[in-house]
Scaffold this motif. Structure first.
Motif, PDB file in Angstrom:
ATOM      1  N   THR A 129       0.231   0.422   7.225  1.00  0.00           N
ATOM      2  CA  THR A 129       1.249   0.895   6.298  1.00  0.00           C
ATOM      3  C   THR A 129       1.150   0.070   5.024  1.00  0.00           C
ATOM      4  O   THR A 129       0.497  -0.985   5.001  1.00  0.00           O
ATOM      5  CB  THR A 129       2.652   0.784   6.915  1.00  0.00           C
ATOM      6  N   GLY A 130       1.775   0.554   3.976  1.00  0.00           N
ATOM      7  CA  GLY A 130       1.772  -0.140   2.697  1.00  0.00           C
ATOM      8  C   GLY A 130       3.177  -0.367   2.202  1.00  0.00           C
ATOM      9  O   GLY A 130       4.135   0.292   2.627  1.00  0.00           O
ATOM     10  N   LYS A 131       3.318  -1.302   1.284  1.00  0.00           N
ATOM     11  CA  LYS A 131       4.628  -1.554   0.684  1.00  0.00           C
ATOM     12  C   LYS A 131       5.026  -0.349  -0.163  1.00  0.00           C
ATOM     13  O   LYS A 131       4.293   0.083  -1.041  1.00  0.00           O
ATOM     14  CB  LYS A 131       4.574  -2.828  -0.165  1.00  0.00           C
ATOM     15  N   GLY A 132       6.202   0.199   0.148  1.00  0.00           N
ATOM     16  CA  GLY A 132       6.649   1.408  -0.522  1.00  0.00           C
ATOM     17  C   GLY A 132       6.337   2.682   0.227  1.00  0.00           C
ATOM     18  O   GLY A 132       6.714   3.770  -0.224  1.00  0.00           O
ATOM     19  N   ASP A 133       5.676   2.586   1.384  1.00  0.00           N
ATOM     20  CA  ASP A 133       5.377   3.770   2.188  1.00  0.00           C
ATOM     21  C   ASP A 133       6.570   4.112   3.087  1.00  0.00           C
ATOM     22  O   ASP A 133       7.433   3.280   3.363  1.00  0.00           O
ATOM     23  CB  ASP A 133       4.137   3.532   3.055  1.00  0.00           C
ATOM     24  N   THR A 134       6.563   5.345   3.566  1.00  0.00           N
ATOM     25  CA  THR A 134       7.552   5.786   4.557  1.00  0.00           C
ATOM     26  C   THR A 134       6.913   6.071   5.902  1.00  0.00           C
ATOM     27  O   THR A 134       7.602   6.536   6.808  1.00  0.00           O
ATOM     28  CB  THR A 134       8.256   7.061   4.061  1.00  0.00           C
ATOM     29  N   ARG A 135       5.638   5.807   6.040  1.00  0.00           N
ATOM     30  CA  ARG A 135       4.927   6.166   7.266  1.00  0.00           C
ATOM     31  C   ARG A 135       4.063   5.004   7.733  1.00  0.00           C
ATOM     32  O   ARG A 135       3.466   4.293   6.914  1.00  0.00           O
ATOM     33  CB  ARG A 135       4.055   7.391   7.014  1.00  0.00           C
ATOM     34  N   VAL A 136       4.002   4.825   9.037  1.00  0.00           N
ATOM     35  CA  VAL A 136       3.132   3.828   9.670  1.00  0.00           C
ATOM     36  C   VAL A 136       2.090   4.599  10.475  1.00  0.00           C
ATOM     37  O   VAL A 136       2.429   5.308  11.432  1.00  0.00           O
ATOM     38  CB  VAL A 136       3.922   2.868  10.571  1.00  0.00           C
ATOM     39  N   PHE A 137       0.829   4.508  10.084  1.00  0.00           N
ATOM     40  CA  PHE A 137      -0.259   5.174  10.793  1.00  0.00           C
ATOM     41  C   PHE A 137      -0.667   4.331  11.993  1.00  0.00           C
ATOM     42  O   PHE A 137      -0.718   3.091  11.913  1.00  0.00           O
ATOM     43  CB  PHE A 137      -1.459   5.388   9.875  1.00  0.00           C
ATOM     44  N   VAL A 138      -0.987   5.003  13.082  1.00  0.00           N
ATOM     45  CA  VAL A 138      -1.359   4.317  14.325  1.00  0.00           C
ATOM     46  C   VAL A 138      -2.681   4.892  14.803  1.00  0.00           C
ATOM     47  O   VAL A 138      -2.819   6.119  14.942  1.00  0.00           O
ATOM     48  CB  VAL A 138      -0.273   4.482  15.405  1.00  0.00           C
ATOM     49  N   TYR A 139      -3.664   4.023  15.062  1.00  0.00           N
ATOM     50  CA  TYR A 139      -4.967   4.428  15.568  1.00  0.00           C
ATOM     51  C   TYR A 139      -5.400   3.449  16.655  1.00  0.00           C
ATOM     52  O   TYR A 139      -5.122   2.245  16.572  1.00  0.00           O
ATOM     53  CB  TYR A 139      -6.037   4.427  14.463  1.00  0.00           C
ATOM     54  N   GLU A 140      -6.074   3.990  17.652  1.00  0.00           N
ATOM     55  CA  GLU A 140      -6.779   3.135  18.604  1.00  0.00           C
ATOM     56  C   GLU A 140      -8.225   3.035  18.152  1.00  0.00           C
ATOM     57  O   GLU A 140      -8.882   4.057  17.912  1.00  0.00           O
ATOM     58  CB  GLU A 140      -6.696   3.697  20.015  1.00  0.00           C
ATOM     59  N   VAL A 141      -8.733   1.823  18.036  1.00  0.00           N
ATOM     60  CA  VAL A 141     -10.080   1.580  17.543  1.00  0.00           C
ATOM     61  C   VAL A 141     -11.000   1.351  18.732  1.00  0.00           C
ATOM     62  O   VAL A 141     -10.719   0.497  19.589  1.00  0.00           O
ATOM     63  CB  VAL A 141     -10.113   0.376  16.586  1.00  0.00           C
TER      64      VAL A 141
END
Length: 817
Positions: free
Chosen positions: A537-549
């Motif tokens: 996620t980034g500062k100012g974002d509304t979403r947290v992306f989630v991935y399994e690597v």
């Protein structure tokens, strides 16, 4: 394909290849097939005053005719017709409005169509600056099997005769081939633009990440006409996965591609009682290289906008509303660039300032009771602003810092002096990260290069490779047990992307590139080594992306993301020990808002929550205890954290849970039918019906109901009467208004007719309007009146004849005297 199927065609826009020029060309109508009726140009097509027509005919096979497409040069309308051997020869199928005007068009061979998606036609349209493929598909309910009625055998790719044989008179036809993928021979496409595909040979498990890397590089290299690298690492890819699965899961993966066991991750805000609210004066202008918030399992630190570089330190054990008055802070004395907690000393906070100094602050055990003005120690050595700090993951009192002087300095906090100074950067250092074993340090800089150092062996980079193209910002983190580096950054079009590189061979380029979205803030990665899940996620974002690597294609397995209603100013994750394993929390974070701090739990939905989910919670590292001292690390000693289990004593692992044996609730019908005779079944049926009906002497349910009070009944009756009177009154008033309006309209009509017409009406007893309605006369004219007169004479004559017949019958019936 018959006519009804062809009418169901639906065009869809495919990919677009930019800046690709093709010589302008056109083609005329194909020769008429023997036995087909002659069709003149323009039959069924609209007239055009402009460009010449282009015809893209399909092949006719017996009575089955494939559609043909027509378009005009300079126009943006594409016509699709079905050519039939009988009249009407051209049957319209559909029209498609393209984005650009056509300079030319071509038909893709049948062997290149996606037959499993019911694609029956594909047209390549040439415009001014690109080529647009237009696909025609027939809607079908099932796309799992091959539809023989849509795809008859097509002309194969093997020539029937050679040139010499044709000159000699050989008229052998090209053999047809089936378009069914199960019966088609495997074709190998070769071109000077695309290298031939290589078969991957089995590799040992230890070399999985190297094999995946080499395979991906082979696919990603090539000309600029190939698809972007992000398509290689899409989560929908059908590449195999590392984890073992049952045969049913493997068959499902072969259809849908590999999936993560964390794909249903649910991000949940914890109750409001755990929030820290009424946070005032938050500094939102921290540099992009700083996370803007840092936390350990006891405290959270956030920068304030007050003068002097103040930092608020809040106790996580004391949630709730902060006082309206100012809270005790750390006064750094200079604007704060970055800050982080010591992982092995929960009371020490390192703060980097704009004055090229690092200040070490010690928070009292119970938290701040008053403003701190004097640091515990000050580290001097950088010549310009410091913007990044990272503590060593294993050794105590080892801190790394990066500065605008393009150097990375490693400090011995126990001795209070600089130990090492790493060189080799030519541009600003955007981010740095220690490897999990603490042996290496990786950096990414504004020049788009990723460098890996072995600080104790050399002050110059050990490896160097390509990184993000854009220089707006970047972050990196070690993943997959230290075998790979994950870099988040921007491409040349300011699109946020993830780059996964093999840490052992950076020069070969990234293993995979995944495009995320387009946004101005840099994605900050948070990696969980226990689950191999990365949060971005980034500062100012509304979403947290989630991935399994994972270490083999497709490398990134997408999971459910966490979305909030308003943007967060920062995001930081807490240690693994803060997760509630009873609720299947595998990660817990703090979300910084404009005036509050909210805890967020990431959970995996599970049915048997009473058991400890040991497949999600492996033994975790004791990251709050150092594995070795600063002196030992500087001397070349390597260490390793001990691990502990997160399993509570009163919980049983789900792997040791008893297997539930499915039990039948009812006896199978087959057993029932085999054991009982017809008479027994009749008796049981009658018994069941009697039991269902019940005993006639039993009281009915309504008999137990209590009556309604008489006063209440009278009240309800009065209300019903009042409502009825109101309804009748409204209906009567409406009827009176309608009658009055009709009478007034009749009076007006009589007034307009004049005195003579009124006199005639009074004499005859019928008005003019009624006479016109009876005689069906809309207007008064001599012709209409003459018709009425003739009609009256004809009726009078008929009445006279009828009267004469009646008189004759009466005379015939008189008795003779």
């Amino acid at each position: 394909m018959g006519c009804p199927q062809a009418r169901g065609l639906a065009p869809s826009l495919g990919w677009r290849q930019q800046n690709f020029t093709v010589p302008e060309a056109s083609c005329s109508l194909a020769p008429r097939r023997p036995g087909c009726p002659r069709v003149e140009w323009g039959q069924g097509l609209p007239s055009r005053g402009g460009g010449s027509p282009l015809c893209l005919p399909g092949a006719c096979v017996g009575v089955w005719a494939l559609p043909s497409c027509f378009c005009f040069q300079g126009e943006n309308l594409l016509y699709c017709f079905e050519v039939c051997p009988s009249l009407p020869a051209l049957m319209p199928v559909t029209q498609y409005l393209t984005e650009g005007k056509a300079k030319g068009a071509a038909l893709v061979p049948k062997r290149a169509l996606d037959v499993m998606s019911c694609e029956v036609l594909r047209v390549l349209q040439l415009t001014d600056s690109f080529i647009v493929p237009i696909s025609y598909t027939v809607p079908r309910k099932s796309l799992q099997e091959f539809h023989e009625d849509l795809f008859p055998d097509s002309t194969g790719p093997v020539p029937a005769v050679s040139a010499q044989g044709w000159w000699a008179g050989d008229n052998k036809q090209v053999e047809k081939m089936s378009l069914n993928p199960a019966r088609r021979p495997q074709e190998t496409f070769t071109s000077c633009l695309f290298p031939p595909a290589r078969r991957e040979e089995p590799v040992p498990p230890a070399a999985h990440h190297l094999a995946a890397r080499s395979g991906d590089v082979d696919r990603s290299e090539g000309s600029s006409l190939s698809s972007p690298p992000s398509s290689l690492s899409s989560p929908s890819s059908s590449a195999p996965s590392l984890s073992t699965a049952s045969p049913s899961q493997k068959s499902l993966q072969s259809i849908l591609g590999p999936s993560s066991k964390f794909r249903h991750t649910l991000g949940t805000l914890l109750p409001r009682g755990t929030h820290i609210t009424n946070l005032k004066g938050l500094n939102l202008t921290t540099p992009g290289e700083s996370d803007g918030i840092c936390a350990n399992r006891l405290r959270v630190a956030v920068p304030l906008l007050s003068a002097g570089g103040q930092i608020a330190v809040l106790e996580l054990s004391k949630p709730g509303r902060l006082p309206d008055t100012s809270v005790p802070t750390i006064e750094n004395g200079t604007p704060v660039a970055d800050f982080c907690w010591d992982p092995f000393d929960l009371q020490r906070l390192a703060v980097a300032g704009d004055d090229a100094k690092i200040r070490l602050w010690r928070v009292p055990p119970g938290g701040l009771q008053e403003t701190l003005l004097e640091p515990e120690a000050v580290l001097r050595g950088h010549t310009e602003k410091i913007y990044s700090l990272k503590f060593h993951p294993l050794a105590a009192d080892i801190l790394a810092s990066s500065s605008y002087d393009m150097s990375v300095r490693i400090w011995d906090l126990q001795a209070g002096r600089e130990k090492l100074c790493l060189r080799g950067h030519r541009e600003q250092i955007l981010s740095m990260a220690w490897s999990p074993d603490g042996r290496k340090l990786a950096t990414v800089s504004k020049d788009g290069r990723v460098r890996v150092y072995a600080p104790r062996q050399s002050l110059e980079p050990e490896q160097e490779g390509p990184g993000p193209e854009g220089g707006r910002g970047a972050r990196l983190v070690w993943v997959c047990g230290g075998h790979c580096l994950l870099v988040s950054g921007f491409d040349s079009r300011s699109e946020r992307q993830l780059y996964l590189s093999d840490a052992a061979s950076l020069a070969a380029g990234p293993l995979a590139v995944l495009s995320i979205d387009t946004a101005p803030s840099t994605l900050i990665p948070f990696y969980d080594p226990d689950t191999s899940v990365v949060f971005l996620t980034g500062k100012g974002d509304t979403r947290v992306f989630v991935y399994e690597v994972v270490t083999e294609a497709p490398f990134f397995l997408e999971c459910n993301s966490f979305t909030s209603s308003d943007p967060h100013k920062g995001f930081v994750f807490l240690p693994k020990t803060e997760c509630d394993v009873r609720e299947v929390d595998f990660a817990r974070a703090l979300r910084l808002r404009q005036n509050s701090i909210e805890p967020v739990a990431f959970r995996v939905p599970r049915v048997k929550k009473d058991y400890f989910q040991d497949d999600i919670y492996p033994a975790t590292a004791v990251c709050w205890e150092p594995a070795l001292s600063a002196a030992a690390w500087c001397a070349g000693t390597d260490g390793r954290h001990r691990t502990i289990s997160l399993q509570p004593r009163d919980m049983t692992p789900v792997s040791a849970a008893p297997q539930d044996v499915p039990s039948r609730k009812y006896v199978p019908a087959s057993v029932y039918l085999e054991e009982k005779s017809d008479e027994q079944k009749k008796e049981e049926l009658l018994s069941a019906m009697v039991a269902k009906l019940g005993n006639r002497d039993d009281p009915l349910p309504q008999e137990s109901f209590e009556g309604v009070d008489e006063a209440e009944w009278a009240k309800y009756l009065a209300q019903i009467i009042v409502v009825g009177v109101q309804v009748v009154g409204r209906a009567f008033a409406r009827a009176l208004r309608q009658e009055f309006a009709a009478s007034r309209a009749a009076a007006d009509a009589r007034g307009r007719a004049g005195p003579q017409s009124a006199a005639a009406t009074s004499i005859s007893g019928i008005s003019l309007q009624e006479a016109q309605q009876i005689l069906n006369i809309s207007k008064l004219s001599p012709e209409e009146i003459q018709k009425v007169v003739r009609a009256k004479e004809r009726l009078d004559e008929e009445l006279r004849i009828e009267a004469q017949r009646q008189s004759e019958r009466e005379q015939g019936q008189k008795p003779e005297t």
